[in-house]
Motif scaffolding. Structure first.
Motif, PDB file in Angstrom:
ATOM      1  N   UNK A  62       0.808  -1.211   0.000  1.00 18.23           N
ATOM      2  CA  UNK A  62       0.000   0.000   0.000  1.00 18.23           C
ATOM      3  C   UNK A  62       0.851   1.275   0.000  1.00 18.23           C
ATOM      4  N   UNK A  63       2.147   1.147  -0.235  1.00 15.46           N
ATOM      5  CA  UNK A  63       3.051   2.294  -0.119  1.00 15.46           C
ATOM      6  C   UNK A  63       3.704   2.630  -1.451  1.00 15.46           C
ATOM      7  N   UNK A  64       3.806   3.902  -1.737  1.00 22.51           N
ATOM      8  CA  UNK A  64       4.633   4.402  -2.832  1.00 22.51           C
ATOM      9  C   UNK A  64       5.810   5.144  -2.196  1.00 22.51           C
ATOM     10  N   UNK A  65       7.010   4.591  -2.318  1.00 17.93           N
ATOM     11  CA  UNK A  65       8.179   5.194  -1.677  1.00 17.93           C
ATOM     12  C   UNK A  65       8.714   6.360  -2.485  1.00 17.93           C
ATOM     13  N   UNK A  66       8.496   6.337  -3.780  1.00 19.08           N
ATOM     14  CA  UNK A  66       8.945   7.433  -4.629  1.00 19.08           C
ATOM     15  C   UNK A  66       7.718   8.245  -5.021  1.00 19.08           C
ATOM     16  N   UNK A  67       7.779   9.567  -4.828  1.00 17.63           N
ATOM     17  CA  UNK A  67       6.642  10.449  -5.057  1.00 17.63           C
ATOM     18  C   UNK A  67       5.412   9.921  -4.325  1.00 17.63           C
ATOM     19  N   UNK A  68       5.450   9.877  -2.994  1.00 15.10           N
ATOM     20  CA  UNK A  68       4.357   9.270  -2.223  1.00 15.10           C
ATOM     21  C   UNK A  68       3.006   9.900  -2.541  1.00 15.10           C
ATOM     22  N   UNK A  74      -2.921  -2.829  -2.537  1.00 15.66           N
ATOM     23  CA  UNK A  74      -2.918  -3.830  -3.591  1.00 15.66           C
ATOM     24  C   UNK A  74      -2.881  -5.212  -2.935  1.00 15.66           C
ATOM     25  N   UNK A  75      -3.204  -6.230  -3.697  1.00 13.82           N
ATOM     26  CA  UNK A  75      -3.372  -7.556  -3.122  1.00 13.82           C
ATOM     27  C   UNK A  75      -2.073  -8.350  -3.085  1.00 13.82           C
ATOM     28  N   UNK A  76      -1.569  -8.724  -1.898  1.00 11.44           N
ATOM     29  CA  UNK A  76      -0.425  -9.634  -1.839  1.00 11.44           C
ATOM     30  C   UNK A  76      -0.753 -10.979  -2.485  1.00 11.44           C
ATOM     31  N   UNK A  77       0.294 -11.695  -2.863  1.00 11.78           N
ATOM     32  CA  UNK A  77       0.182 -13.020  -3.464  1.00 11.78           C
ATOM     33  C   UNK A  77       0.588 -14.053  -2.416  1.00 11.78           C
ATOM     34  N   UNK A 118      -4.280 -14.750  -4.842  1.00  9.68           N
ATOM     35  CA  UNK A 118      -4.159 -13.437  -4.209  1.00  9.68           C
ATOM     36  C   UNK A 118      -5.001 -13.398  -2.944  1.00  9.68           C
ATOM     37  N   UNK A 119      -4.597 -12.549  -2.009  1.00  8.21           N
ATOM     38  CA  UNK A 119      -5.269 -12.511  -0.712  1.00  8.21           C
ATOM     39  C   UNK A 119      -5.669 -11.072  -0.394  1.00  8.21           C
ATOM     40  N   UNK A 120      -6.868 -10.922   0.112  1.00  5.78           N
ATOM     41  CA  UNK A 120      -7.408  -9.609   0.469  1.00  5.78           C
ATOM     42  C   UNK A 120      -6.934  -9.215   1.872  1.00  5.78           C
ATOM     43  N   UNK A 121      -6.137  -8.165   1.961  1.00  3.55           N
ATOM     44  CA  UNK A 121      -5.721  -7.613   3.263  1.00  3.55           C
ATOM     45  C   UNK A 121      -6.209  -6.171   3.293  1.00  3.55           C
ATOM     46  N   UNK A 160     -12.215  -4.743  -2.618  1.00  2.00           N
ATOM     47  CA  UNK A 160     -11.701  -5.283  -3.869  1.00  2.00           C
ATOM     48  C   UNK A 160     -10.732  -4.278  -4.483  1.00  2.00           C
ATOM     49  N   UNK A 161      -9.583  -4.768  -4.915  1.00  2.73           N
ATOM     50  CA  UNK A 161      -8.562  -3.891  -5.497  1.00  2.73           C
ATOM     51  C   UNK A 161      -7.934  -4.559  -6.708  1.00  2.73           C
TER      52      UNK A 161
END
Length: 451
Positions: A62-68, A74-77, A118-121, A160-161
């Motif tokens: 869920x993080x954008x490290x560049x240009x936050x 998003x869904x992990x696998x 994929x898993x919903x977190x 849902x994402x």
């Protein structure tokens, strides 16, 4: 950016002694189980570390490290193999790859099937996970179409994402890049805590280098032999909550020396029951999806043909035995590794630096998708189709639009190019389309190439 959206039968939640992480179906070992895969049923013996590790993987997603920007989950696998579970994600900028391996010591149950989904977190689930405490066991059921873990807290709602196809390129690039890493740093939990607590904010973009100094670690602004690149030290901050469970911090990277350019690296927290690792792109502004490490393998017809054979021989073992595959396929080990790289471009395999071995997974993409997502590969194939490549013994000339570029040929393979891409990156982000085109011609019928 195109994406594939995954839906879930029920919302993920934490209730009645079990954590339910809803999954979206996926690819399983048995075709009949693909729509309703069931990967694990039993208990996780260390609830709190697993909850913290899953939170770390979800936080990266869920993080954008560049240009936050505003957080967007998003869904992990998740992949179930014969004795472990692997959770994987990429950051929104695709510059950080996170993975949690739940090891056999943490799992007490059975594995009816093996596969990837994929898993919903979602946000309420993250809040619930943060409240998991103590050393009690956690009920865990992976499938059908859900991953269920049990504790005492309340329910949450579904979200849902989309999973962007950019992740496919990231998965493909990381397994090639990480396969060149060696273990270079190992420190105790106490030294790991001191080091990670000094890490700057997640928005820090400084490229530093880390070298062992006695039992501790020292930061330097210049590369030296034995150092590990730390591009954007703030990107390691997500590992801090795991420090109270850690036994060791390890770092992996390629060989470097004075004058080396920034390179990727992997930083791994190990506990008795799991491993959580972050692989960082060479610079915070660079996402793995554009590194170009897989392009040479994608352009090789031999590797494509070998990949079909190797794919049929893969099993869901925790690690892929290259020598065993070479024997079963009657191929040299180097061709097996090239075939695994080819399979990695479709998400069929990853690479575990701790085991120094590939592992099997199946992402919901077809093998042709990676090629379509690589503009340089598309451009190279067009150049070959247009007859724009003329090869001599040591040089090839490539007509590209209104320009003509020279590609040096060393030991029968393309090396350098006179194009602006090569001048800018010097091969640090994979070959240019002109070198790729020359490589395709060199491995094909040279008599058919116009002089």
């Amino acid at each position: 950016m195109s994406s594939a959206t995954y839906s879930y039968l029920r919302p993920s939640g934490l209730a009645d002694g079990g954590l339910s992480l809803q999954t979206s179906g996926g690819v399983a070992q048995r075709a009949a189980a693909a729509a309703r895969p069931r990967f694990f049923s039993g208990f996780v013996t260390t609830a709190e570390p697993v909850a913290a590790g899953l939170l770390a993987v979800a936080e990266v997603a869920r993080t954008r490290y560049y240009q936050p920007l505003s957080p967007r989950s998003l869904d992990p696998v998740v992949t179930g193999s014969r004795d472990r579970l692997r959770f994987e994600s990429f950051s929104g900028c695709c510059g950080v790859y996170a993975r949690m391996d739940v090891l056999p010591a943490a799992l007490d149950g059975e594995t009816p099937d093996h596969g990837t989904t994929n898993v919903d977190v979602n946000a309420p689930l993250r809040t619930a996970l943060a409240r998991v405490a103590g050393s009690s066991a956690l009920r865990l059921d992976v499938g059908p179409d859900d991953l269920t873990v049990t504790t005492m807290h309340g329910s949450v709602v579904e979200k849902k994402v989309p999973l962007p196809t950019r992740w496919l390129r990231g998965f493909a690039e990381v397994q090639v890049i990480a396969s060149r890493f060696d273990p270079r740093i190992e420190v105790s939990a106490a030294e790991a805590a001191a080091f990670l607590r000094r890490a700057a904010s997640p928005t820090d973009r400084t490229v530093l280098w880390v070298v062992p100094s006695g039992r501790s670690l020292r930061l330097t602004s210049r590369p030296v032999a034995g150092a590990v690149c730390l591009p954007g030290q703030g990107r390691l901050a997500v590992l801090r909550p795991l420090l109270r469970f850690a036994t060791t911090l390890r770092a992996y990277g390629p060989p470097v020396g004075p004058g080396s350019a920034p390179v990727a690296s992997t930083w791994e927290i190990e506990t008795p029951s799991l491993r959580v690792s972050l692989t960082l792109s060479p610079e915070p502004s660079r996402g793995f999806s554009g590194e170009g490490a897989v392009l040479t393998a994608l352009a090789t017809d031999e590797a494509i043909a070998d990949a079909d054979l190797i794919s049929a021989l893969l099993s869901w073992d925790p690690t892929v035995d290259v020598d065993a595959l070479a024997s079963a396929a009657a191929l040299p080990a180097d061709r097996v590794r090239a075939a695994l790289t080819q399979l990695g471009t479709a998400g069929r395999v990853g690479f575990d630096v701790a085991d120094a071995a590939y592992f099997h997974r199946v992402l919901p993409y077809d093998a042709a998708a990676a090629a379509k997502l690589n503009p340089r590969l598309i451009g190279a194939r067009q150049l070959v189709a247009d007859g724009a490549v003329a090869v001599t013994d040591n040089t090839a000339r490539v007509r590209s639009g209104e320009e003509t570029y020279d590609v040096a040929v060393v030991d029968g393979a393309p090396a350098t190019c006179t194009c602006p891409w090569w001048a800018r990156y010097r091969g640090g982000r994979g070959p240019c389309k002109h070198a790729l085109a020359v490589g395709m011609v060199l491995t094909g019928d040279r008599e058919a190439v116009p002089a």
